[in-house]
Design a protein around this motif. Sequence first.
Motif, PDB file in Angstrom:
ATOM      1  N   THR A 163     -16.008  -1.037  -8.730  1.00  0.00           N
ATOM      2  CA  THR A 163     -16.246   0.603  -8.763  1.00  0.00           C
ATOM      3  C   THR A 163     -16.009   0.777  -6.602  1.00  0.00           C
ATOM      4  O   THR A 163     -15.736  -0.180  -6.279  1.00  0.00           O
ATOM      5  CB  THR A 163     -17.427   1.255  -8.474  1.00  0.00           C
ATOM      6  N   ALA A 164     -15.718   2.425  -6.441  1.00  0.00           N
ATOM      7  CA  ALA A 164     -16.154   2.559  -4.874  1.00  0.00           C
ATOM      8  C   ALA A 164     -16.719   2.268  -3.799  1.00  0.00           C
ATOM      9  O   ALA A 164     -17.513   2.125  -4.650  1.00  0.00           O
ATOM     10  CB  ALA A 164     -15.368   3.932  -4.891  1.00  0.00           C
ATOM     11  N   GLY A 165     -16.473   1.230  -3.229  1.00  0.00           N
ATOM     12  CA  GLY A 165     -17.287   1.004  -2.453  1.00  0.00           C
ATOM     13  C   GLY A 165     -18.329  -0.397  -2.629  1.00  0.00           C
ATOM     14  O   GLY A 165     -19.159  -1.364  -1.349  1.00  0.00           O
TER      15      GLY A 165
ATOM     16  N   SER B 286      -0.065   4.745   1.676  1.00  0.00           N
ATOM     17  CA  SER B 286      -1.573   4.688   1.679  1.00  0.00           C
ATOM     18  C   SER B 286      -2.667   4.267   2.020  1.00  0.00           C
ATOM     19  O   SER B 286      -2.439   3.182   2.150  1.00  0.00           O
ATOM     20  CB  SER B 286      -2.146   4.615  -0.672  1.00  0.00           C
ATOM     21  N   ASN B 287      -3.561   5.028   2.900  1.00  0.00           N
ATOM     22  CA  ASN B 287      -5.130   4.161   2.344  1.00  0.00           C
ATOM     23  C   ASN B 287      -6.129   3.603   2.427  1.00  0.00           C
ATOM     24  O   ASN B 287      -7.241   3.443   2.771  1.00  0.00           O
ATOM     25  CB  ASN B 287      -5.232   4.815   4.530  1.00  0.00           C
ATOM     26  N   THR B 288      -6.048   4.342   1.433  1.00  0.00           N
ATOM     27  CA  THR B 288      -6.989   4.145   0.541  1.00  0.00           C
ATOM     28  C   THR B 288      -7.133   2.868  -1.130  1.00  0.00           C
ATOM     29  O   THR B 288      -7.817   2.833  -1.739  1.00  0.00           O
ATOM     30  CB  THR B 288      -7.480   5.837   0.255  1.00  0.00           C
ATOM     31  N   SER B 289      -5.289   3.180  -1.249  1.00  0.00           N
ATOM     32  CA  SER B 289      -5.356   2.338  -2.595  1.00  0.00           C
ATOM     33  C   SER B 289      -3.943   1.359  -1.956  1.00  0.00           C
ATOM     34  O   SER B 289      -3.245   1.435  -1.301  1.00  0.00           O
ATOM     35  CB  SER B 289      -5.600   2.928  -4.131  1.00  0.00           C
ATOM     36  N   ASN B 290      -3.721   0.578  -2.845  1.00  0.00           N
ATOM     37  CA  ASN B 290      -2.969  -0.311  -2.612  1.00  0.00           C
ATOM     38  C   ASN B 290      -2.512  -0.569  -4.553  1.00  0.00           C
ATOM     39  O   ASN B 290      -3.181  -0.391  -5.402  1.00  0.00           O
ATOM     40  CB  ASN B 290      -2.975  -1.493  -1.935  1.00  0.00           C
TER      41      ASN B 290
ATOM     42  N   ARG C 299       1.023  -1.385  -0.093  1.00  0.00           N
ATOM     43  CA  ARG C 299      -0.326   0.214   0.058  1.00  0.00           C
ATOM     44  C   ARG C 299       0.854   1.181   0.086  1.00  0.00           C
ATOM     45  O   ARG C 299       0.422   2.720   0.067  1.00  0.00           O
ATOM     46  CB  ARG C 299      -0.985   0.121   1.513  1.00  0.00           C
TER      47      ARG C 299
ATOM     48  N   PRO D  99     -12.328  -4.744  -5.646  1.00  0.00           N
ATOM     49  CA  PRO D  99     -14.303  -4.470  -5.898  1.00  0.00           C
ATOM     50  C   PRO D  99     -14.037  -3.246  -7.483  1.00  0.00           C
ATOM     51  O   PRO D  99     -12.504  -3.255  -7.365  1.00  0.00           O
ATOM     52  CB  PRO D  99     -14.462  -2.831  -4.848  1.00  0.00           C
TER      53      PRO D  99
ATOM     54  N   LEU E 238      -7.884  -1.090  -4.479  1.00  0.00           N
ATOM     55  CA  LEU E 238      -8.269  -2.407  -3.598  1.00  0.00           C
ATOM     56  C   LEU E 238      -8.045  -3.970  -3.399  1.00  0.00           C
ATOM     57  O   LEU E 238      -8.491  -4.152  -3.949  1.00  0.00           O
ATOM     58  CB  LEU E 238      -9.299  -2.347  -2.828  1.00  0.00           C
ATOM     59  N   ALA E 239      -6.643  -3.998  -4.030  1.00  0.00           N
ATOM     60  CA  ALA E 239      -6.649  -5.487  -4.243  1.00  0.00           C
ATOM     61  C   ALA E 239      -6.252  -6.436  -3.347  1.00  0.00           C
ATOM     62  O   ALA E 239      -5.726  -6.158  -2.349  1.00  0.00           O
ATOM     63  CB  ALA E 239      -5.342  -5.959  -5.060  1.00  0.00           C
ATOM     64  N   ALA E 240      -6.684  -7.403  -3.226  1.00  0.00           N
ATOM     65  CA  ALA E 240      -6.661  -8.094  -1.901  1.00  0.00           C
ATOM     66  C   ALA E 240      -6.568  -9.786  -2.438  1.00  0.00           C
ATOM     67  O   ALA E 240      -7.149 -10.130  -3.462  1.00  0.00           O
ATOM     68  CB  ALA E 240      -7.935  -7.962  -0.990  1.00  0.00           C
TER      69      ALA E 240
END
Lengths: 310, 335
Positions: free
Chosen positions: B298-300, B249-253, B246, B296, B278-280
């Motif tokens: 899209t966002a959310g 960053s706290n919002t993307s990776n 990441r 995801p 936001l890959a996981a």
Amino acid sequence: MHVRVWVIAAGFLLSGLGGVGAYFLPVLQTATSSGAVSGSVSDLNRVDPPTTPFNVLLLGSDDDSKFAPDRLNTQSMIVLRVDPTTKQATMLSIPRDLWVPIPDQGVGKISTAYQVGGAQAAIAAVESNFKIHIDDYVWIGLNGLVSLVNKLGGVNIQITNPVMDDFYPADLSATDDPYRWYRVAVLPGPQHLDGVQALQYVRSRHGDIRGDFARSERQQQLLLAIKAQSSHLNVADLPALASAFDGEIKTSISVDRLRALMSIANDYTGGNIHRILLVPPYTSEGWAAGQSVVFADWSQILPLVQKNFA
Amino acid sequence: MRWLVGVGLVVAMLVFGIGVYHAIGFLKGGRPAVHKPNEESVTPLPGTMYVIQQGALYRFQHGNFTQLTPESGYMQPAVDPRGGRLAVVQRKQNYSDLYLVSTSGKVITQLTQDSSPQVESNHWSFYPRFSPDGSRLFFDFDPKDGYNDYKVDLAIFAGPPDAAASSSVQWSYPNDYTGGDVDPLPLRNGSLVYVKYSIDLQFQVHSQVWLQKKAATDGVPLTASDLDCGQAALSPDEKQIAMVCRKSSNTSNELDVASFDSTTGQLGPPTTLVSGVLAASPTFSPDGKTVVFLAPATAGAGFQLWTAPASGSSRATRVTFDLGLDASSTPVWVG
């Protein structure tokens, strides 16, 4: 006979159209204000997008049954500055235990200002100590935050490290004993959180060496996630959202002002939202009046605040 | 009589109009559509995959999902390399336990007993992972501090799969109050790759992919602390590591793949497969040529399955479209 049937059918049709119109009226109004529909419905109540920078104080309280409804602390205080001219936004988290002079109350933790004097006292405490002007405030309670996140369909958050708490308060339900607790484990990595999980994430503090500072960072993270998740909303969604809160959100922002703010919301997408935490050396932990508190180093904080918020 | 009917009709019309208003609000305010996996038929992938959604274990085969367990808090499946069974976590409010289940989802054995009537005496068990020969099961557990109930950090343990709780050995010792060490990946040579967290003096959280040769030794970082890498996955030949970094960053990776030499413990320069998302929970295909991950669209939105060539030669492809997969449960992909 046929005429009567047509009249009744037309009555239902008009009533239905009335319902549609009532729901989507705010959309039309905002469309006119943002220039998307120019001139065609110019007689509707027009709102202009903000053009000058403004500061909003975001307040969050534990409002469970442990506390009298009019005697709440603010567990979370975040100043949000939005500058429509530069299209930059900045969030400043204020430690809840910051030991400060509170106007008309003496010296105490800044979180107690709201308890005595409500939002105006919290605003006064922030304005007098940080030397900035607050234009508006938004207050939210525990269930309000849960409802908001659930109404948005959950939020996606990148959990930076495992959030472990063996003493998380079990106080969401009014029928539960608010002094009970349960265990929380929010595992690391990107996650889709519902309202209760999101609240656990931003409220838990026992298992993190950074304590309340970690919470502040997670609260800012959740705000960004809520912002991202709500980007698909428009003002037509406001009635459904508002009905979900049942007094769990209070604000000085009028509906017209909210519509104006929503018209610029998509200008802020994350990269131009900056975050400030008052971690050491801006602050230091200590004791005052028998309480664990956070002391401010104003010689470092005020230049930072003046640079970003004045 | 006639005026009564008239009034009734007017009231009915008003109720209808209000109903339309609320119906629109309900439809617009509703969550994005999330389907159960077995309601969705998608492009087939080779082999068999196990995923989790809403606490239920699903098998993905020939383009179709089959629900194997009820929605009862199941998560983080791991396949026994000797075949025939999986280890899986079942999570409750205050504790979680490890189970061995058959490949059809039937419980064979409960491996841990983590529940207690006293809230703070419960335990967590997460991230089960078999050693490559299947002789040991690695997992996360929260050993309690007898002096301070606030300290709850996950540590990695290992033991025989059928007696993981009673005969386990503590492998890792986490940094205090960081949340602990997670994601064990046992290697053929007996070493262990996992993710370790630290918090620096500026209160910044860092995660590093870590290599440890033996239980209860120090180990060495494979990645720099400022990259904030975690969620590591090993290729079947153990020559590549996929990981999510990441970079503060706290919002993307970004999802990276790097070559790995398990003998020297050297990690090569990474190739980025996807970034700004936001890959996981990545994992390799049985032939090691493809990485599957969750993200995801899209966002959310809910987390979907995606694939990308491990070489980074082309863009990622979305496999599913309307699911809400558990992003903390790494998909298991077997031949």
